[in-house]
Design an enzyme around this catalytic site. Sequence first.
Site, PDB file in Angstrom:
ATOM      1  N   TYR A 143       5.733   7.330  -8.538  1.00  0.00           N
ATOM      2  CA  TYR A 143       5.034   8.611  -8.462  1.00  0.00           C
ATOM      3  C   TYR A 143       6.011   9.786  -8.383  1.00  0.00           C
ATOM      4  O   TYR A 143       5.692  10.893  -8.794  1.00  0.00           O
ATOM      5  CB  TYR A 143       4.127   8.657  -7.223  1.00  0.00           C
ATOM      6  CG  TYR A 143       2.727   8.162  -7.455  1.00  0.00           C
ATOM      7  CD1 TYR A 143       2.499   6.888  -7.971  1.00  0.00           C
ATOM      8  CD2 TYR A 143       1.620   8.953  -7.166  1.00  0.00           C
ATOM      9  CE1 TYR A 143       1.211   6.424  -8.170  1.00  0.00           C
ATOM     10  CE2 TYR A 143       0.337   8.493  -7.364  1.00  0.00           C
ATOM     11  CZ  TYR A 143       0.135   7.230  -7.867  1.00  0.00           C
ATOM     12  OH  TYR A 143      -1.139   6.777  -8.060  1.00  0.00           O
ATOM     13  N   LYS A 194       6.386  -6.897  -7.403  1.00  0.00           N
ATOM     14  CA  LYS A 194       6.633  -7.726  -8.585  1.00  0.00           C
ATOM     15  C   LYS A 194       8.118  -8.099  -8.575  1.00  0.00           C
ATOM     16  O   LYS A 194       8.884  -7.694  -9.447  1.00  0.00           O
ATOM     17  CB  LYS A 194       6.263  -6.967  -9.865  1.00  0.00           C
ATOM     18  CG  LYS A 194       4.773  -6.838 -10.102  1.00  0.00           C
ATOM     19  CD  LYS A 194       4.139  -8.091 -10.698  1.00  0.00           C
ATOM     20  CE  LYS A 194       4.500  -8.283 -12.158  1.00  0.00           C
ATOM     21  NZ  LYS A 194       3.910  -9.547 -12.703  1.00  0.00           N
ATOM     22  N   ASP A 227       0.033  -8.860  -9.376  1.00  0.00           N
ATOM     23  CA  ASP A 227      -1.043  -9.328 -10.259  1.00  0.00           C
ATOM     24  C   ASP A 227      -1.847 -10.435  -9.590  1.00  0.00           C
ATOM     25  O   ASP A 227      -3.080 -10.447  -9.640  1.00  0.00           O
ATOM     26  CB  ASP A 227      -0.482  -9.786 -11.619  1.00  0.00           C
ATOM     27  CG  ASP A 227       0.657 -10.785 -11.491  1.00  0.00           C
ATOM     28  OD1 ASP A 227       1.231 -10.937 -10.388  1.00  0.00           O
ATOM     29  OD2 ASP A 227       0.979 -11.432 -12.508  1.00  0.00           O
ATOM     30  N   ASP A 251      -2.122   2.047  -5.063  1.00  0.00           N
ATOM     31  CA  ASP A 251      -3.175   2.840  -5.696  1.00  0.00           C
ATOM     32  C   ASP A 251      -4.185   1.903  -6.363  1.00  0.00           C
ATOM     33  O   ASP A 251      -5.398   2.021  -6.169  1.00  0.00           O
ATOM     34  CB  ASP A 251      -2.544   3.790  -6.726  1.00  0.00           C
ATOM     35  CG  ASP A 251      -3.578   4.680  -7.392  1.00  0.00           C
ATOM     36  OD1 ASP A 251      -4.468   5.183  -6.687  1.00  0.00           O
ATOM     37  OD2 ASP A 251      -3.478   4.859  -8.623  1.00  0.00           O
ATOM     38  N   ASP A 255      -8.173   0.578  -4.789  1.00  0.00           N
ATOM     39  CA  ASP A 255      -9.442   0.766  -5.506  1.00  0.00           C
ATOM     40  C   ASP A 255     -10.179  -0.563  -5.620  1.00  0.00           C
ATOM     41  O   ASP A 255     -11.399  -0.638  -5.473  1.00  0.00           O
ATOM     42  CB  ASP A 255      -9.200   1.317  -6.919  1.00  0.00           C
ATOM     43  CG  ASP A 255      -9.368   2.825  -6.979  1.00  0.00           C
ATOM     44  OD1 ASP A 255      -9.174   3.484  -5.940  1.00  0.00           O
ATOM     45  OD2 ASP A 255      -9.694   3.348  -8.069  1.00  0.00           O
TER      46      ASP A 255
HETATM   47  C1  IPM Z   1      -5.573   8.144  -4.797  1.00  0.00           C
HETATM   48  C2  IPM Z   1      -5.738   8.874  -6.094  1.00  0.00           C
HETATM   49  C3  IPM Z   1      -4.502   9.729  -6.323  1.00  0.00           C
HETATM   50  C4  IPM Z   1      -3.321   8.792  -6.513  1.00  0.00           C
HETATM   51  C5  IPM Z   1      -4.602  10.743  -7.484  1.00  0.00           C
HETATM   52  C6  IPM Z   1      -5.803  11.649  -7.327  1.00  0.00           C
HETATM   53  C7  IPM Z   1      -3.338  11.533  -7.626  1.00  0.00           C
HETATM   54  O1  IPM Z   1      -5.995   7.991  -7.131  1.00  0.00           O
HETATM   55  O2  IPM Z   1      -5.388   8.803  -3.761  1.00  0.00           O
HETATM   56  O3  IPM Z   1      -5.677   6.915  -4.807  1.00  0.00           O
HETATM   57  O4  IPM Z   1      -3.071   8.298  -7.618  1.00  0.00           O
HETATM   58  O5  IPM Z   1      -2.634   8.548  -5.513  1.00  0.00           O
HETATM   59 MG    MG Z   2      -6.289   5.996  -6.497  1.00  0.00          MG
END
Ligand code: IPM
Ligand code: MG
Length: 370
Positions: A143, A194, A227, A251, A255
């Site tokens: 990042y 990884k 993975d 990240d 999710d």
């Molecule tokens: C998160 C989001 C952010 C990230 C974006 C909005 C920059 O997806 O907080 O998970 O990628 O960290």
């Molecule tokens: Mg995210």
Amino acid sequence: MAANKKLLILAGDGIGPEVMREVGRLIDWFARRRAVGFDVSQGLVGGCAYDKEGVPLTDATMAAAMAADAVLLGAVGGPKWDNLPFEKKPERGLLRLRKDMELFANLRPAIVFGPLADASTLKRELVEGLDMLIVRELTGGVYFGSPRGIETLPDGTRRGINTQVYTTPEIDRVARVAFDLARLRGKRVCSVEKANVMESGLLWREEVQKLRDASYSDIDLSHMYADNCAMQLVRQPKQFDVIVTDNLFGDLLSDCAAMLTGSLGMLPSASLGAADATGRRRALYEPVHGSAPDIAGKDLANPLATILSFAMMLRYSFDLGEDATLVEKAVAAALDRGYRTGDIMTPGATRVSTTGMGDAVLKELDRLAA
Ligand code: IPM
Ligand code: MG
């Protein structure tokens, strides 16, 4: 009453303002009923900041965030700003907050509330009772690594570059947070990278193991490739207690873990910096979900992730564990009574608006505090 705590609210874009409005009602409740007082100030971040102030986060707002005891953020981004140059994009505001406040440890719990087990896309028996925590490194890795950019090559084609990079201290400090939190839970940490293809991943694995052997021999540490971890999260999520991983994998995996719970709309997060001499940490709290522009302004969004982020703030920034538990119990009770926003709706439940869910939580707080 002790000195008021300085709280900066950055509601942001999309559904941010409407979910944050419900937290505002909770803040009033705590001031009235629990004598917990906050000095609340507001600021702009993301697309709304760009529209009004020309940048996704001004230096003044950044300074206010640095001076606050805690920052509470809604969400940033939306299609309206998709075509802005990179540095003006709403997301840059959030990334600057994380970077400049040095919020290197991002805590993302994935908890399945009993009544919501059927809202998951996975079978009930796989997710029922799930309670895991992802600790995501938040200020390093690909990042922020350099070199980065897009360049034009002599033959006219282009090349996009990002750099995945980690140092021992960066790995060490986030792994410590994971180990310390694991001590308060199931004492198991799974470190994810990884190492089979990336040197930064190999370093990650070695340093985490070294730290465990030196200082956390009571913690059961395992290692997993990212993975495989994605696969294991949907195969048998309850095998995990605490996962510690880098910025990008964190990240993705958070999710994935979020969806196990049935709704992204339920999940809070905390981003913490290092403790200073007085024990105070810079901290930012935000729901894991995004700005959901498709339902923004319609009073449809689920405010619970933001309300639960507020609870995390009470616990981690202000040592108000009892009050945090009160909020979490009120949320659980509102769900038990069958109240659901659209995203977690199931047959037979009572569908409520954003405001309606706020009403339900406040009503439960009144009951619990009576
Ligand atoms: C998160 C989001 C952010 C990230 C974006 C909005 C920059 O997806 O907080 O998970 O990628 O960290
Ligand atoms: Mg995210």
